[in-house]
Write a protein that holds these residues in place. Structure first.
Motif, PDB file in Angstrom:
ATOM      1  N   ASN A  48      10.954   1.039  -1.750  1.00 33.68           N
ATOM      2  CA  ASN A  48      10.820  -0.378  -2.086  1.00 33.68           C
ATOM      3  C   ASN A  48       9.373  -0.788  -2.310  1.00 33.68           C
ATOM      4  OD1 ASN A  48      13.495  -1.037  -2.287  1.00 33.68           O
ATOM      5  ND2 ASN A  48      13.663  -1.782  -0.184  1.00 33.68           N
ATOM      6  N   LYS A  49       8.428  -0.067  -1.745  1.00 33.29           N
ATOM      7  CA  LYS A  49       7.019  -0.350  -2.034  1.00 33.29           C
ATOM      8  C   LYS A  49       6.761  -0.165  -3.527  1.00 33.29           C
ATOM      9  CE  LYS A  49       5.069   1.216   2.373  1.00 33.29           C
ATOM     10  NZ  LYS A  49       4.121   2.206   2.941  1.00 33.29           N
ATOM     11  N   TYR A  50       7.295   0.920  -4.092  1.00 32.83           N
ATOM     12  CA  TYR A  50       7.126   1.160  -5.527  1.00 32.83           C
ATOM     13  C   TYR A  50       7.860   0.087  -6.334  1.00 32.83           C
ATOM     14  CZ  TYR A  50       5.229   5.788  -4.466  1.00 32.83           C
ATOM     15  OH  TYR A  50       4.453   6.822  -4.010  1.00 32.83           O
ATOM     16  N   LEU A  66       0.848  -1.190   0.000  1.00 31.24           N
ATOM     17  CA  LEU A  66       0.000   0.000   0.000  1.00 31.24           C
ATOM     18  C   LEU A  66       0.877   1.231   0.000  1.00 31.24           C
ATOM     19  CD1 LEU A  66      -2.670   1.550   0.227  1.00 31.24           C
ATOM     20  CD2 LEU A  66      -2.493   1.273   2.717  1.00 31.24           C
ATOM     21  N   VAL A  67       0.715   2.041  -1.035  1.00 27.99           N
ATOM     22  CA  VAL A  67       1.402   3.326  -1.129  1.00 27.99           C
ATOM     23  C   VAL A  67       0.322   4.395  -1.116  1.00 27.99           C
ATOM     24  CG1 VAL A  67       2.806   4.832  -2.557  1.00 27.99           C
ATOM     25  CG2 VAL A  67       3.301   2.396  -2.495  1.00 27.99           C
ATOM     26  N   PRO A  87       2.762  -8.113  -9.106  1.00 28.86           N
ATOM     27  CA  PRO A  87       1.373  -8.074  -8.647  1.00 28.86           C
ATOM     28  C   PRO A  87       0.527  -7.074  -9.443  1.00 28.86           C
ATOM     29  CG  PRO A  87       2.815  -6.961  -7.084  1.00 28.86           C
ATOM     30  CD  PRO A  87       3.696  -7.590  -8.106  1.00 28.86           C
ATOM     31  N   THR A  88      -0.743  -7.423  -9.613  1.00 30.64           N
ATOM     32  CA  THR A  88      -1.673  -6.451 -10.177  1.00 30.64           C
ATOM     33  C   THR A  88      -2.002  -5.445  -9.074  1.00 30.64           C
ATOM     34  OG1 THR A  88      -3.574  -7.821  -9.610  1.00 30.64           O
ATOM     35  CG2 THR A  88      -2.662  -8.086 -11.827  1.00 30.64           C
ATOM     36  N   CYS A  89      -2.536  -4.306  -9.468  1.00 33.97           N
ATOM     37  CA  CYS A  89      -2.782  -3.281  -8.459  1.00 33.97           C
ATOM     38  C   CYS A  89      -4.007  -2.458  -8.805  1.00 33.97           C
ATOM     39  CB  CYS A  89      -1.554  -2.405  -8.284  1.00 33.97           C
ATOM     40  SG  CYS A  89      -1.026  -1.555  -9.769  1.00 33.97           S
ATOM     41  N   ARG A  90      -4.334  -1.576  -7.893  1.00 35.41           N
ATOM     42  CA  ARG A  90      -5.434  -0.640  -8.062  1.00 35.41           C
ATOM     43  C   ARG A  90      -4.879   0.752  -7.792  1.00 35.41           C
ATOM     44  NH1 ARG A  90      -9.386  -3.389  -5.400  1.00 35.41           N
ATOM     45  NH2 ARG A  90      -9.752  -4.333  -7.420  1.00 35.41           N
ATOM     46  N   PHE A  91      -5.116   1.662  -8.726  1.00 40.48           N
ATOM     47  CA  PHE A  91      -4.703   3.058  -8.601  1.00 40.48           C
ATOM     48  C   PHE A  91      -5.936   3.874  -8.284  1.00 40.48           C
ATOM     49  CE2 PHE A  91      -4.300   7.139 -11.083  1.00 40.48           C
ATOM     50  CZ  PHE A  91      -3.416   7.769 -10.219  1.00 40.48           C
ATOM     51  N   GLY A  92      -5.876   4.645  -7.220  1.00 43.00           N
ATOM     52  CA  GLY A  92      -6.992   5.506  -6.854  1.00 43.00           C
ATOM     53  C   GLY A  92      -6.541   6.949  -6.804  1.00 43.00           C
ATOM     54  N   PHE A  93      -7.306   7.800  -7.449  1.00 44.92           N
ATOM     55  CA  PHE A  93      -6.998   9.230  -7.459  1.00 44.92           C
ATOM     56  C   PHE A  93      -8.321   9.964  -7.566  1.00 44.92           C
ATOM     57  CE2 PHE A  93      -5.122  13.199  -9.155  1.00 44.92           C
ATOM     58  CZ  PHE A  93      -4.104  13.358  -8.223  1.00 44.92           C
ATOM     59  N   GLY A  94      -8.842  10.409  -6.433  1.00 45.72           N
ATOM     60  CA  GLY A  94     -10.158  11.030  -6.415  1.00 45.72           C
ATOM     61  C   GLY A  94     -11.214  10.000  -6.769  1.00 45.72           C
ATOM     62  N   GLU A  95     -12.086  10.350  -7.699  1.00 49.12           N
ATOM     63  CA  GLU A  95     -13.146   9.438  -8.142  1.00 49.12           C
ATOM     64  C   GLU A  95     -12.627   8.361  -9.099  1.00 49.12           C
ATOM     65  OE1 GLU A  95     -16.482   9.455  -7.194  1.00 49.12           O
ATOM     66  OE2 GLU A  95     -15.783  10.877  -5.684  1.00 49.12           O
ATOM     67  N   ARG A  96     -11.409   8.523  -9.587  1.00 46.72           N
ATOM     68  CA  ARG A  96     -10.834   7.598 -10.567  1.00 46.72           C
ATOM     69  C   ARG A  96     -10.202   6.419  -9.827  1.00 46.72           C
ATOM     70  NH1 ARG A  96      -6.933  10.392 -14.732  1.00 46.72           N
ATOM     71  NH2 ARG A  96      -7.337  11.907 -13.113  1.00 46.72           N
ATOM     72  N   VAL A  97     -10.691   5.217 -10.113  1.00 45.53           N
ATOM     73  CA  VAL A  97     -10.114   3.987  -9.563  1.00 45.53           C
ATOM     74  C   VAL A  97      -9.909   3.043 -10.738  1.00 45.53           C
ATOM     75  CG1 VAL A  97     -10.437   2.039  -7.995  1.00 45.53           C
ATOM     76  CG2 VAL A  97     -11.268   4.311  -7.346  1.00 45.53           C
TER      77      VAL A  97
END
Length: 192
Positions: free
Chosen positions: A98-100, A24-25, A136-146
């Motif tokens: 290292n998270k990135y 989690l970043v 790993p696959t991931c989820r990017f969240g930025f405001g309403e954009r996921v």
């Protein structure tokens, strides 16, 4: 003060999907711009006597998002009461960086063991079958954009160091590719 000024700012994030422990970043400082790029493919059809070729839509291309965030071990970000930058015992931001990096290395539940290891991520895969696992696959969240995605590139520019030469400030450039929103048949060569 208005309610807007009392509220903690919304922070963007990047989180792994299906990995335990999760990566989690939460962005200490939100990027000042996010580039959202989408391409499509057209085949060029030529015929004798045509003034110009005809373009025939052949396939959709990938959607990529890219942004740059700052990781600063010296100053608290605007929401630092909730978000803390991971640091090592000497105050360096290596664990946060290292998270990135964990998003572009083969998937492993041991990703946190790269912190402080002299060989970083490389030593995690010695004799392991996970060397050929996808990151790993991931989820990017930025405001309403996921957006469900994979990280295709991480570029870290270290900018400031402590007396032990541990990085304490860095810019991290990230490029993501959106995963297909439908589930193609894997037997027919479908993707993740």
């Amino acid at each position: 003060m208005s309610n807007l000024q009392l509220r903690n700012p919304v922070r963007g994030f990047l989180v792994s999907v299906g990995l335990d422990p999760e990566i989690l970043v939460q962005f200490q400082y939100n990027p000042d711009k996010v580039t959202d790029k989408r391409s499509v493919s057209y085949a060029t059809l030529n015929a004798p006597g045509m003034l110009m070729p005809v373009r025939q839509y052949s396939a959709g291309g990938e959607r990529t998002l890219s942004f740059t965030v700052v990781v600063d071990g010296l100053f608290k970000g605007p929401a630092d009461d909730e978000i803390d930058v991971a640091r090592d015992e000497r105050g360096g931001i290596g664990p946060e960086l290292n998270k990135y990096r964990a998003f572009v290395h083969p998937r492993t539940e041991r990703w946190q063991d790269a912190n402080g290891a002299p060989d970083g991520f490389t030593g995690l895969y010695a004799g392991a079958e996970t060397v050929f696992a996808a990151p790993p696959t991931c989820r990017f969240g930025f405001g309403e954009r996921v957006v469900d995605c994979v990280v295709t590139e991480v570029s870290i520019t270290e900018q400031l160091y402590n007396p032990d030469l541990d990085p304490i400030r860095a810019e991290v450039q990230v490029t993501l590719a959106e995963l297909t929103p439908y589930n193609p048949d894997p037997a027919a060569g479908g993707a993740i």
